[in-house]
Design a protein around this motif. Structure first.
Motif, short mmCIF file in Angstrom:
data_model
loop_
_atom_site.label_atom_id
_atom_site.label_comp_id
_atom_site.label_asym_id
_atom_site.label_seq_id
_atom_site.Cartn_x
_atom_site.Cartn_y
_atom_site.Cartn_z
N ASP A 194 -3.63 10.79 31.24
CA ASP A 194 -4.78 9.92 31.50
C ASP A 194 -4.82 8.76 30.50
N LYS A 195 -4.52 9.05 29.24
CA LYS A 195 -4.55 8.01 28.20
C LYS A 195 -3.45 6.97 28.43
N LEU A 196 -2.31 7.40 28.96
CA LEU A 196 -1.18 6.49 29.17
C LEU A 196 -1.23 5.79 30.53
N MET A 197 -2.06 6.27 31.42
CA MET A 197 -2.14 5.74 32.78
C MET A 197 -2.37 4.23 32.76
N GLY A 198 -1.45 3.51 33.41
CA GLY A 198 -1.58 2.06 33.54
C GLY A 198 -1.33 1.27 32.27
N LYS A 199 -0.81 1.92 31.25
CA LYS A 199 -0.56 1.23 29.98
C LYS A 199 0.94 1.16 29.72
N LYS A 200 1.32 0.11 29.02
CA LYS A 200 2.70 -0.03 28.58
C LYS A 200 2.76 0.49 27.15
N PHE A 201 3.60 1.49 26.91
CA PHE A 201 3.65 2.11 25.60
C PHE A 201 5.06 2.14 25.04
N LEU A 202 5.12 2.25 23.72
CA LEU A 202 6.37 2.46 22.99
C LEU A 202 6.21 3.77 22.25
N LEU A 203 7.11 4.70 22.49
CA LEU A 203 7.10 5.99 21.81
C LEU A 203 8.45 6.16 21.12
N VAL A 204 8.42 6.45 19.83
CA VAL A 204 9.65 6.75 19.10
C VAL A 204 9.65 8.24 18.79
N LEU A 205 10.67 8.93 19.26
CA LEU A 205 10.90 10.33 18.92
C LEU A 205 12.01 10.34 17.89
N ASP A 206 11.62 10.48 16.64
CA ASP A 206 12.56 10.35 15.52
C ASP A 206 13.14 11.70 15.12
N ASP A 207 14.44 11.70 14.91
CA ASP A 207 15.16 12.86 14.39
C ASP A 207 15.06 14.06 15.34
N GLU A 208 15.37 13.79 16.58
CA GLU A 208 15.28 14.82 17.63
C GLU A 208 16.57 15.63 17.66
N TRP A 209 16.44 16.95 17.79
CA TRP A 209 17.61 17.82 17.78
C TRP A 209 17.72 18.72 19.01
N TYR A 210 16.64 18.89 19.73
CA TYR A 210 16.65 19.88 20.80
C TYR A 210 17.54 19.44 21.96
N GLU A 211 18.07 20.43 22.67
CA GLU A 211 18.91 20.17 23.83
C GLU A 211 18.43 20.95 25.04
N ASP A 212 17.18 21.33 25.05
CA ASP A 212 16.62 22.12 26.14
C ASP A 212 16.05 21.16 27.20
N LYS A 213 16.78 21.03 28.30
CA LYS A 213 16.39 20.08 29.34
C LYS A 213 15.02 20.40 29.94
N ALA A 214 14.72 21.68 30.10
CA ALA A 214 13.43 22.08 30.69
C ALA A 214 12.28 21.65 29.78
N LYS A 215 12.40 21.87 28.48
CA LYS A 215 11.36 21.46 27.54
C LYS A 215 11.21 19.94 27.52
N CYS A 216 12.32 19.27 27.62
CA CYS A 216 12.30 17.80 27.62
C CYS A 216 11.55 17.29 28.85
N GLU A 217 11.78 17.90 29.98
CA GLU A 217 11.08 17.50 31.21
C GLU A 217 9.59 17.73 31.09
N VAL A 218 9.19 18.86 30.50
CA VAL A 218 7.77 19.14 30.31
C VAL A 218 7.15 18.08 29.40
N LEU A 219 7.83 17.75 28.32
CA LEU A 219 7.34 16.72 27.40
C LEU A 219 7.24 15.36 28.07
N SER A 220 8.23 15.03 28.89
CA SER A 220 8.28 13.68 29.47
C SER A 220 7.39 13.49 30.69
#
Length: 166
Positions: A68-94
């Protein structure tokens, strides 16, 4: 490779005035260590975009709030120093990130090609080590400031030896 400048480069982009003017929202999230979708969503992303989470532990509710907060907004998100390789978790986050408008950007810094490939929608950019002369030039600029390194030949020899090792 650690220490090559991934985070520094991302910070330069993130803090640039022209970049700030281009986005409605910006968030910097240091992922590191243990990847937990609830923690990243709640503690980091929501708080970074200025929402109170009221200690909620319901991931779905947090994701709807973020969406809801991101709806209709242009945002920049930096995910710094990411190590995970779990595609399912990544999809949930994204998932909530998809509510931003076209032109929203997620920058991921990582040493892990597998982690980078999961979030990737554009080709990755690999930072390379500086060449020996560029390394020396940068080192000399900071080590000698306004002095000429030729006036300190013993120190120049030591500095150049260090640059060879990098």
């Amino acid at each position: 490779m650690g220490g090559i400048g991934k985070t520094t480069l991302a910070k330069l982009v993130y803090k640039d005035k022209r970049v700030k003017e281009h986005f409605d929202l910006q968030a910097w999230v240091c992922v590191s260590d243990e990847f937990d979708v609830l923690r990243v969503t709640k503690t980091l992303i929501l708080e970074e975009v200025g929402l109170s989470t009221n200690a909620d532990k319901n991931l779905n509710l947090l994701q709807f709030t973020l969406q809801d907060k991101l709806m209709g907004k242009k945002f920049l998100l930096v995910l710094d120093d990411e190590w995970y390789e779990d595609k399912a978790k990544c999809e949930v986050l994204s998932n909530p990130l998809k509510s931003g408008v076209q032109g929203s950007i997620v920058i991921v810094t990582t040493r892990n090609e597998g982690a980078a490939s999961i979030m990737r929608t554009v080709p990755t950019h690999q930072l390379k080590k500086l060449g020996e002369e560029n390394c020396w030039s940068l080192f000399a600029k900071h080590a000698f400031h306004d002095y000429n390194s030729n006036e300190c030949t013993e120190l120049e020899v030591i500095g150049r030896q260090n640059c060879e090792k990098v």
